[in-house]
Write a protein that holds these residues in place. Structure first.
Motif: not given
Lengths: 335, 330
Positions: B157-158, B248-250, B252, B160, B162
């Motif tokens: 899962h990617s 990108i606050s993410n 992956e 995010p 927070n």
């Protein structure tokens, strides 16, 4: 001396082979005796994209529900590996196959082989090559109709924000689903009076790449009023680019797919529309179809699943929530 | 009266220094000019290409690649190769995201991410240097392992991010008016260029890449040099990753998939030889910039993005040929 060395090696090799044969011979019948459940194999094109993992989850949970064993395989985006996986699955004695093919054009040899062996096969995500009929079921998203619906939604979004120019962050256009999305979207834009100024295709389906592309889109066409995303990361990337430029709310965003990330962005008003693609649901329905084929129940040949639109206003409706549960598994994040 | 002879003496000195810089950085100057010409030509078709906004986008897009490419450069200069950087990039992002997701502070998460990079760099360095395995094979193995772990740690899962303040690592301003990602690139450029030109360790890197046997005879600790560059490469790939996660606050699992080849391409475009012994941090930076400018240009003009690979390949070919011709003349 050399003769004795060779003899010793030969004896050692023969002993090893004998041990393996005896062990396999002892264990295999025992395994067969204790394991009479049917087995379904899920052959994914790759597992580096969440979408296919979520389909796998659907297959796995439905198989468990139906009392079937589950085997997962990945083709690493290679038709050759895909074919090898099918052979391996048959050697393992699987009863049915659910496949997300590497491409539609890679499916004829797979279908020929499985037809010879009378093994049912159901497609998820990507369907078989047009003209092929030797399959049990194809559970796919209706990309063309979704493309049209999203096109109309994005065009209306652009008009509501004071313009008619839109940009698109597309899946690679060598994919059949991407071509269908684009065809549908173009027809809607033409009918609704919107101008699709640029289509940028992804290579890696990453958010980082989508941010760069969205930035380039906005630099090249500062007058666009809405961005059409064809995949989940496109929307997240577009939102990031708009945030940086202070353009949230001034340029609309809609996308296909759906994930915890884009649903959060929808709730926050950063994305205006989400066309949910039921990845988990495809796995569930495809498994049900091959099970039906194995147990002599009726099967449905083609199941094009709709991709319903959800907005900030409708996201918490029971209907939307039920659909989201068919998009991604609980382990991916909140619904 | 005293000033006149001083000025007269300093003028030729300045000319000499300038000539020395031009001679030392001939390839880099050629690439810089090529980038300027490319950007100006792009501006003819798309005037917005020459806006500050677009330059800022290019800088942001190229910053992680620059950082990664400088790490790869050091390895390449010793005659090695690091194929693991893309996967390490992905894994570090996932680990950083996971640690934050588990409730730890962003500082601890960032440190954990950097440690993962260092560990993979150390594994590469150890196997290449002390076990004597080929760099291509070793880093191919760690490429596969890190790429696999990037999915295993979060089950694919990617994640995010927070933490609302984490973007400051990349987009904040330690120096007013200069985003951190630019500052980090400048600092890294200066440090590595200084290391290569003025510090003994830097000269050892050139020596090991030129001729490991001769370097050993001269008493240079070849093993230490080789081990160190792989560790630095892992660390910089990790740093590039945390910077991207911050941007990108993410996080992956596939984030670094395309970056390994881009980093190696940047190093080659920048004038480094894959046989070792040559290269500069400025060259790697310009190589990375060239790749990003091409991507940006292709997108702005609206050329089908399937052509990006062909255009980049053509540029690498031209860069290598120019480099070969200029070296042959010298």
């Amino acid at each position: 001396m050399a003769y004795f060395m060779s003899l010793r090696r030969l004896l050692a090799a023969a002993t090893a082979v004998a041990c393996v044969a005896v062990t396999a011979g002892t264990l295999a019948p025992a395994a067969r005796a204790t394991d009479k459940k049917m087995t379904v194999a899920y052959v994914a094109p790759s597992l580096d994209i969440s979408y296919w993992q979520w389909v796998a989850y659907g297959v796995q949970t439905e198989a468990a529900k139906l009392g079937m064993n589950y085997v997962g395989m990945t083709s690493e985006n290679s038709p050759g590996t895909q074919m090898n996986n099918i052979h391996t699955a048959l050697v393992r004695g699987v009863n049915a196959i659910v496949i997300g093919p590497v491409s539609s054009s890679s499916t004829p040899p797979v279908l020929r082989l499985l037809a010879q062996r009378h093994v049912p096969i159901a497609f998820t995500g990507i369907g078989p090559q047009p003209g092929q009929t030797d399959y049990t079921s194809a559970v796919t998203a209706n990309n063309y109709e979704t493309g049209k619906a999203e096109g109309t939604f994005v065009c209306n979004l652009a008009k509501a924000l004071g313009g008619n120019k839109v940009g698109m962050l597309s899946l690679p256009q060598d994919r059949e689903n991407a071509q269908k999305y684009l065809k549908g979207a173009k027809e809607s834009f033409a009918a609704d009076g919107c101008d699709l100024v640029q289509v940028l295709q992804t290579h890696g389906l990453t958010v980082n790449e989508a941010v760069q592309e969205a930035n380039d889109l906005l630099t090249g066409h500062p007058d666009i009023k809405a961005i059409y995303g064809m995949y989940d990361e496109a929307a997240t990337g577009a939102v990031k680019a708009l945030q940086t430029r202070g353009l949230i709310g001034k340029i609309g965003v809609a996308t296909a797919d759906g994930s915890p990330e884009t649903i959060k962005e929808l709730r926050q008003g950063e994305i205006q529309g989400l066309f949910l693609q039921e990845a988990v649901g495809q796995g569930i329905d495809a498994t049900q179809q091959v099970y039906n084929a194995l147990t002599g129940k009726p099967v449905t040949k083609d199941i094009p699943l709709a991709e319903p639109l959800v907005t900030k206003e409708t996201i918490d409706s029971p209907q939307a929530q039920a659909t989201i549960k068919r998009v991604y598994p609980p382990s991916a994040g909140a619904f | 009266m005293d000033r006149a002879p001083e000025t007269a003496a300093s003028a030729p000195a300045r000319t000499g220094a300038l000539r020395h810089i031009v001679s030392s950085y001939r390839s880099e100057i050629a690439i810089a000019l090529a980038i300027v010409v490319l950007e100006l030509a792009l501006g003819i078709f798309v005037p917005n290409a020459l806006t500050m906004g677009n330059f800022s986008d290019i800088a942001q897009a190229t910053a992680p690649l620059i950082i990664m490419a400088i790490g790869v450069l050091l390895v390449v200069m010793t005659g090695g190769i690091d194929l693991s950087v893309g996967s390490v990039f992905s894994l570090v992002g996932m680990v950083t995201g996971l640690v934050m997701d588990s409730g730890f502070s962003s500082t601890i998460a960032t440190i954990c991410g950097l440690v993962v990079g260092v560990v993979f760099g150390a594994i590469n360095g150890f196997l290449v240097t002390f076990v004597g395995l080929a760099p291509f094979v070793v880093t191919l193995i760690t490429y596969a392992v890190a790429g696999s772990l990037a999915f295993i740690v979060t089950n694919g899962h990617s994640l995010p991010i927070n933490d609302q303040g984490y973007w400051l690592l990349n987009g904040g301003h330690i120096i007013p008016g200069m985003p951190n990602f630019v500052l980090f690139c400048i600092i890294l450029l200066i440090v590595v260029e200084f290391l290569l030109r003025r510090v003994v360790f830097g000269r050892w890197i050139y020596a090991v890449g030129s001729s490991p046997g001769a370097a050993r005879l001269l008493g240079i600790p070849v093993h230490l040099v080789r081990f160190s560059v792989y560790v630095i490469s892992g660390l910089l790939a990790a740093f590039a990753s945390v910077l991207t996660v911050s941007y990108i606050s993410n996080a992956e699992g596939t984030a670094g998939a395309a970056m390994m080849l881009q980093a190696i391409a940047a190093v080659v475009i920048g004038g480094a030889s894959l046989f070792g012994g040559t290269g500069s941090a400025i060259g790697a930076l310009l190589g990375a910039l060239m790749i990003t400018v091409i991507q940006n240009g292709v997108n702005l003009i609206g050329v089908n993005s399937f052509w990006q690979g062909s255009v980049t390949g053509l540029v690498i070919l031209i860069a290598v040929l120019i480099d070969r011709v200029s070296k042959a003349r010298r």
